[in-house]
Structure formats: C-alpha cells, structure tokens
Design an enzyme around this catalytic site. Structure first.
Site: not given
Ligand code: MRU
Length: 344
Positions: A49, A242, A191, A232
C-alpha cells in the site's frame, strides 16, 4: 474511532510491522531492525500500500543512517537500495527524498540521528492525520444509503492508519450514511479478500466480498452508487495508477455513468510526470497467478503475464479525493493550482 491494530509501530528502536503476507489466517509481527529488513519487508510485501510503504521506508533511512553514520556514500547507497524495493508507488521515493532533504539540511548537527528518527515518526503520524482529512473530504461524494464498490486494499493496512479509499468508507460509515460495501477480491494477491475484508469485518461495516468479475454485473444492474479506490501514483494530468483491475472498473463505470473516485494524499501525486504513460508498472512473480495461496491452479510450465498495476486515464476519473480537498476536472489545471498552493 481508530483501529485496534497498528500497521506499523516504532518501539525500542525497531519497526514492528503486521505481516500482511499472512493475514487473515495468521496475525504475526515482522520485526525490522536494519535497512535491509526494511527493503525486504517492502519488496516481499510484508507491508504494502503506497502510504504504508512510504512511512516504512522513512524508518529504513533512519536505520541506514545508524549503520553508516560515518560513511555518506554507503548511506546514500542504502537509501537507493530501499528506493528500488518496488517501482510503482511514488510514496516510497517521496518519503526517502523527504528524509534525505532533512539529512542534508542537518548533517553537521550532533543530533542528526535523533532528527532523522523524529522525521520518520512525523511522516508516520502525519499520514494518519492526512487520511482522516481525506475521509472527511470524501463525505461530500458519498450520498446517504450509498452502495460503494472498492478494489484492492486502501485501508489502514495500506497506510499508517485509517486508510485512503477505505478511510472515506469508514468516515461515511461513522457519519451514519447507512452505506453498504462490495469489496473486490483483487486477484492475484487478493488484497481485497485478505485485507479489505478483514478491515471491514473488524469495523463491522455491512459488506460483501465479490470475485473481481462480478463488479461489471453489479454496476450494469444499477447496484453501485460509486466506486472509490486508492492510488499508487497520480500523474499531473490526473491519470491514476492503481492495482491491476482498476482501469477495467473505470471503463465499466464510464459506460454506465457511475462515479469513479480515487482517494489519495498529495504525496501520491508525481509532480514530475505529465501523464500515466511515464509510470513504471511493476511485474511480479509468475507464481502469484499460478498459485492461490499454497494451491497450484495452473500448469507450472505455463507462462504468465503478471503486471501489479494499471493506469486509468483521467477521462474516466470523476474526482480525486485528497487531504486538501476534492479535485475535479480539469485535472491538469486543478492539480497545478494545488501544487502552487500547498507544495511550492
Ligand atoms: O501491491 P499493493 O498491495 O502494494 O497495491 C496497493 C494498491 O494498489 C493500493 O490501492 C494503493 O497503494 C493505495 S493504498 C492507500
């Protein structure tokens, strides 16, 4: 209202992280003591995240300084090493750059170690406040009795606390908006199923988990009032990068006229890029798709394409919810205004 857990906790000069690889079946703490532990935790997704990665990396810079206090070259190398743990979420670079700025401004001070430690703590604390403000600002886009769909996990686990998209959802829930939430499972790492569902059940928010492919039918059938998810990295024209699957959701929303919101702090906006084509998209291990947990679901000799993120063009985004307000189109002009007001 706060969570009963801390995504990250700095205690006795160690960073304690909820090991998100194991949730929801096991709740275990991963202890990071060195910058190498921090790099590993980010790369292997103990912590994930965008804002949570940033806050964790800030402590990594502090740990790196402790190890290389007398060797600036090695210290900077260690910071670069952390920065390369994952390529897409800009919050990683944002946090490291902020720590390094503080380092360069104070490196002659006898107190530099304490100053870096304090800055890392501040980044963590500020993130919680920021998310609460995103939640408050998001209330304006959530009608009473809304059914909301979200994707991936943009909750407390993805941040230092409260969450961005899930923060908006929580704020709406505690503001008695009588909401209902559909959470996408979010293949391949799930997730949504493992983390968002865990947070929703902890907070007792009325909700259902769906396989990703169910979202289109719900949207077409008028069952979803809005989609809210995180980011992201956001380009200066409003393109939103994202979790993979975000783009296809935006296309369905546009087709059926359902509002599509991204909730993110200003630290997720990459002010150096014009559009989403300049965002590096992480490709993760092929076994994330060949397996679900420990169970093999595809032949091991089948090749796999596994991008972890996608880019949603700004034309598909209704608004971006930030701690400084809700940004509507035209994004290029309004993001530039925000930068002038709060960053420059
Ligand atoms: O691969 P991840 O689990 O790190 O991806 C997370 C996401 O895509 C979230 O939607 C993004 O980081 C926003 S978190 C507030």
């Amino acid at each position: 209202m706060n969570e009963a857990f801390n995504t990250l906790e700095f205690k006795n000069d160690e960073l304690l992280l909820i090991d998100q690889r194991l949730l929801p079946s096991k709740f275990e703490i991963f202890v990071a003591k060195t910058y190498k532990d921090i790099e590993f935790a980010i790369r292997d997704m103990v912590v994930r995240g965008a804002p949570a990665i940033g806050a964790t990396a800030a402590y990594g810079v502090y740990f790196a300084y402790k190890e290389f206090a007398k060797n600036e070259v090695e210290f900077i190398k260690a910071c670069d090493f952390i920065n390369n743990a994952r390529p897409t979420a800009i919050n990683l670079k944002w946090a490291i750059d902020r720590m390094l700025k503080v380092y360069h401004e104070n490196k002659k001070s006898d107190n530099i170690k304490e100053i870096l430690k304090k800055e890392a703590i501040l980044i963590q604390e500020e993130d919680i406040t920021t998310n609460k403000m995103i939640g408050e600002n998001g209330l304006s886009v959530v009608p009473q009795n809304a059914t909301i769909l979200t994707h991936c996990n943009a909750g407390a686990l993805a941040t230092a606390g409260w969450g961005t998209a899930l923060g908006v959802i929580k704020s709406a829930f505690y503001a008695n908006k009588n909401i209902f939430v559909y959470a996408d499972e979010t293949r391949p790492r799930q997730q949504g199923a493992r983390l968002t569902a865990w947070e929703l059940t902890q907070a007792k928010i009325p909700s259902k988990l769906i396989a990703d492919s169910v979202a289109a039918t719900l949207i077409r059938d008028g069952k979803i009032d809005l989609v809210v998810l995180g980011a992201d990295r956001i380009a200066t024209n409003g393109d939103v990068c994202n979790k993979i699957g975000t783009f296809s959701l935006s296309v369905i929303c546009k087709q059926y006229g359902v509002p599509f919101y991204s909730a993110a702090p200003l630290s997720t906006i990459d002010f150096t890029i014009d559009d989403g084509s300049q965002i590096p998209i992480e490709e993760r291990d092929k076994d994330e798709v060949r397996f679900v947990g420990e169970t093999q679901v595809a032949p091991l000799d089948m090749d796999v394409y596994n991008p972890a993120f996608d880019v949603t063009p700004h034309q598909n985004v209704t608004a971006i919810i930030t701690e400084k307000g809700v940004i509507y189109p035209p994004f290029k002009e309004n993001i530039a205004k925000l930068k002038k007001q709060f960053i420059d």
